[in-house]
Design a protein around this motif. Structure first.
Motif, mmCIF file in Angstrom:
data_model
loop_
_atom_site.group_PDB
_atom_site.id
_atom_site.type_symbol
_atom_site.label_atom_id
_atom_site.label_comp_id
_atom_site.label_asym_id
_atom_site.label_seq_id
_atom_site.Cartn_x
_atom_site.Cartn_y
_atom_site.Cartn_z
ATOM 1 N N VAL A 341 37.056 35.762 45.663
ATOM 2 C CA VAL A 341 38.508 35.707 45.806
ATOM 3 C C VAL A 341 38.854 34.940 47.074
ATOM 4 O O VAL A 341 38.366 35.270 48.161
ATOM 5 C CB VAL A 341 39.108 37.127 45.866
ATOM 6 N N PRO A 342 39.688 33.914 46.995
ATOM 7 C CA PRO A 342 40.050 33.149 48.188
ATOM 8 C C PRO A 342 40.785 34.027 49.203
ATOM 9 O O PRO A 342 41.554 34.923 48.834
ATOM 10 C CB PRO A 342 40.980 32.051 47.653
ATOM 11 N N THR A 343 40.548 33.778 50.477
ATOM 12 C CA THR A 343 41.329 34.430 51.519
ATOM 13 C C THR A 343 42.800 34.056 51.341
ATOM 14 O O THR A 343 43.139 32.890 51.155
ATOM 15 C CB THR A 343 40.848 33.983 52.907
ATOM 16 N N GLY A 344 43.654 35.050 51.388
ATOM 17 C CA GLY A 344 45.074 34.842 51.113
ATOM 18 C C GLY A 344 45.534 35.584 49.884
ATOM 19 O O GLY A 344 46.737 35.682 49.618
ATOM 20 N N PHE A 345 44.565 36.122 49.104
ATOM 21 C CA PHE A 345 44.860 36.951 47.939
ATOM 22 C C PHE A 345 44.046 38.240 48.044
ATOM 23 O O PHE A 345 42.935 38.241 48.576
ATOM 24 C CB PHE A 345 44.511 36.229 46.632
ATOM 25 N N GLU A 346 44.600 39.316 47.507
ATOM 26 C CA GLU A 346 43.886 40.584 47.544
ATOM 27 C C GLU A 346 42.796 40.653 46.489
ATOM 28 O O GLU A 346 41.725 41.234 46.711
ATOM 29 C CB GLU A 346 44.866 41.747 47.359
ATOM 30 N N ASP A 347 43.057 40.061 45.314
ATOM 31 C CA ASP A 347 42.089 40.107 44.216
ATOM 32 C C ASP A 347 42.520 39.089 43.178
ATOM 33 O O ASP A 347 43.619 38.531 43.253
ATOM 34 C CB ASP A 347 42.045 41.517 43.616
ATOM 35 N N TRP A 348 41.657 38.846 42.212
ATOM 36 C CA TRP A 348 42.066 37.975 41.121
ATOM 37 C C TRP A 348 42.694 38.812 40.019
ATOM 38 O O TRP A 348 42.359 39.972 39.816
ATOM 39 C CB TRP A 348 40.886 37.166 40.591
ATOM 40 N N ASP A 349 43.653 38.218 39.310
ATOM 41 C CA ASP A 349 44.276 38.852 38.153
ATOM 42 C C ASP A 349 43.758 38.236 36.869
ATOM 43 O O ASP A 349 43.347 38.944 35.955
ATOM 44 C CB ASP A 349 45.797 38.717 38.262
ATOM 45 N N PHE A 350 43.795 36.900 36.810
ATOM 46 C CA PHE A 350 43.196 36.162 35.695
ATOM 47 C C PHE A 350 41.990 35.391 36.239
ATOM 48 O O PHE A 350 42.020 34.888 37.360
ATOM 49 C CB PHE A 350 44.203 35.190 35.076
ATOM 50 N N TRP A 351 40.947 35.287 35.405
ATOM 51 C CA TRP A 351 39.740 34.562 35.813
ATOM 52 C C TRP A 351 39.354 33.591 34.701
ATOM 53 O O TRP A 351 39.013 33.996 33.599
ATOM 54 C CB TRP A 351 38.600 35.551 36.082
ATOM 55 N N GLN A 352 39.453 32.313 35.005
ATOM 56 C CA GLN A 352 38.981 31.275 34.088
ATOM 57 C C GLN A 352 37.490 31.082 34.378
ATOM 58 O O GLN A 352 37.123 30.492 35.385
ATOM 59 C CB GLN A 352 39.757 29.972 34.315
ATOM 60 N N TYR A 353 36.641 31.588 33.484
ATOM 61 C CA TYR A 353 35.218 31.659 33.809
ATOM 62 C C TYR A 353 34.360 30.599 33.122
ATOM 63 O O TYR A 353 33.177 30.448 33.432
ATOM 64 C CB TYR A 353 34.661 33.055 33.522
ATOM 65 N N THR A 354 34.929 29.833 32.176
ATOM 66 C CA THR A 354 34.193 28.728 31.573
ATOM 67 C C THR A 354 35.160 27.763 30.914
ATOM 68 O O THR A 354 36.257 28.151 30.494
ATOM 69 C CB THR A 354 33.175 29.224 30.529
ATOM 70 N N ASP A 355 34.740 26.516 30.815
ATOM 71 C CA ASP A 355 35.516 25.523 30.074
ATOM 72 C C ASP A 355 34.779 25.099 28.805
ATOM 73 O O ASP A 355 35.148 24.114 28.169
ATOM 74 C CB ASP A 355 35.819 24.307 30.937
ATOM 75 N N LYS A 356 33.762 25.848 28.423
ATOM 76 C CA LYS A 356 32.937 25.502 27.256
ATOM 77 C C LYS A 356 32.918 26.641 26.243
ATOM 78 O O LYS A 356 31.919 26.884 25.557
ATOM 79 C CB LYS A 356 31.512 25.164 27.686
ATOM 80 N N GLY A 357 34.035 27.358 26.147
ATOM 81 C CA GLY A 357 34.091 28.481 25.230
ATOM 82 C C GLY A 357 34.299 28.043 23.788
ATOM 83 O O GLY A 357 34.816 26.953 23.496
ATOM 84 N N LYS A 358 33.871 28.919 22.874
ATOM 85 C CA LYS A 358 34.057 28.698 21.438
ATOM 86 C C LYS A 358 34.919 29.837 20.893
ATOM 87 O O LYS A 358 34.599 31.018 21.081
ATOM 88 C CB LYS A 358 32.714 28.675 20.710
ATOM 89 N N VAL A 359 36.005 29.456 20.240
ATOM 90 C CA VAL A 359 36.956 30.445 19.735
ATOM 91 C C VAL A 359 37.312 30.094 18.300
ATOM 92 O O VAL A 359 37.567 28.912 17.983
ATOM 93 C CB VAL A 359 38.240 30.477 20.603
#
Length: 383
Positions: A341-359
């Protein structure tokens, strides 16, 4: 003794009384200032302690009925008071002056030193008019079925404001899966299949910089909503190309934002300059100001603080790890089990964890995301 002589003597008595009142107030004022300064901390604590109780008492039926009975009589007294009636003027002036002395004590305790014009108060012959009723007070009263009298309107508006308490956060649940799409994903998305594949939300690119608008935006955004997904729109920021106000307003004019319980707050997508890899030729302070201005426009027009999309390296390099912790964070971080988590935020809410997903329902690869706090809090964020 003729009547003119009697009037002259009566006027002298009035003048003597007025002068006595002003002199008494002037003598009391220094002591009142000292007492006020000494009592200030104590009175502040007492007022803070009693404020909730006073507000509750003010809204009781008995208190409201009392205000309704007293208000017409105050108005009648005001209307019956002639402008030139010296006797009533002096009597009212004495009362106002006495209240002014008490106000010196209370006022200094609650709001610091005050510049009371006691001479004017002692000579004042009119009771001050009530503050004008605002359109918001009228609306609040009508919503609650209150008759449109000034005193009732003011009380109704105050009550409405007191009742607007933040909704308690829902319990945290398991992470929720979602996706984000852009013009690169085309129009052939089967959103019903996306929903059946367990995806609960999506972000859709709406605008990029100053001139680009996703031609697939309407189909993607409304298609996702029609399939039951919670949807949000995002803007790819280019701080070097135009002002924050221009980009924010163009973005908002495009996205058809509605507070309908199915729409996430607008998103500001902050990434390094695709052309140079830098910070668009801006300093950290300039980037901070650009971002804050964009966010302010969004908040003014939608009532929502925008979600911020960023990755840790960008936030440190271009934003100087500045504090935007009052905004939800959509964090981009690939190939890790737990994002930093970048300094300046308490935590992440959404996390984009890959750009190679299959849906299911989407040809090719797409970005996959998680919302950390569960479906009920996701719904609250969209409410």
């Amino acid at each position: 003794m003729n009547s003119d002589r009697q009037d002259e003597m009566q006027n002298r008595r009035w003048d003597t009384a007025d002068n006595a009142i002003r002199s008494a107030v002037d003598r009391v004022r220094p002591a009142a200032d000292r007492i006020g300064a000494w009592l200030a901390p104590f009175i502040q604590r007492v007022l803070q302690f009693l404020a909730p109780l006073i507000n509750r008492i003010k809204e009781t039926p008995a208190a409201r009925r009392l205000r309704e009975r007293v208000a017409p009589r105050v108005q009648e007294a005001r209307e019956k008071l002639p402008e030139g009636n010296r006797t009533r003027s002096m009597q009212l002036g004495a009362a106002v002056a006495a209240v002014g002395v008490v106000g010196l004590v209370i006022g200094s305790a609650t709001s610091g030193p005050s510049q009371y014009q006691v001479d004017q108060a002692a000579q004042s012959g009119r009771i001050p008019a009530a503050s004008p009723v605002t359109p918001e007070q009228v609306e609040a009263a009508r919503e609650q079925g209150v008759d449109a009298k000034p005193e009732q309107l003011a009380a109704a508006a105050e009550k409405k404001q007191q009742n607007q308490q933040p909704e308690p956060l829902a319990p945290v649940g398991p992470p929720v899966e979602g996706i984000d799409v852009s013009n690169h994903n085309g129009t052939n998305i089967d959103w019903n299949k996306v929903a059946a594949d367990g995806k609960k939300f999506t972000f859709v690119l709406a605008t990029d910089g100053t001139s680009f608008t996703n031609p697939q935006y309407d189909a993607q955004y409304h298609g996702a909503k029609d399939a039951g997904l919670i949807a949000g729109a995002y803007h790819f920021a280019r701080p070097g190309s135009s002002s924050a106000e221009e980009q924010a307003n163009r973005f908002l004019d495009t996205i058809d934002y509605r507070n309908d319980g199915k729409t996430l707050p607008p998103v500001l997508d902050l990434e390094v300059d695709p052309k140079s890899g830098g910070c668009y030729g801006k300093s950290v302070s300039e980037m901070q100001q650009w971002t804050q201005t964009f966010n302010d426009v969004v908040k003014d027009r939608t009532g929502k603080d925008p979600i911020i999309y960023a990755n840790p390296s960008f936030w440190k390099q271009c934003m100087g790890s500045s504090d935007f912790s009052d905004h939800a964070l959509w964090l981009a971080s690939y190939g890790v089990d737990e994002p930093t988590v970048p300094t300046g935020f308490e935590d992440w809410d959404f996390w984009q964890y890959t750009d190679k997903g299959k849906v299911a329902g989407i040809d090719g690869s797409t970005d996959l995301n998680q919302f950390q706090h569960g479906i009920e809090r996701l719904k609250q964020l969209a409410s």
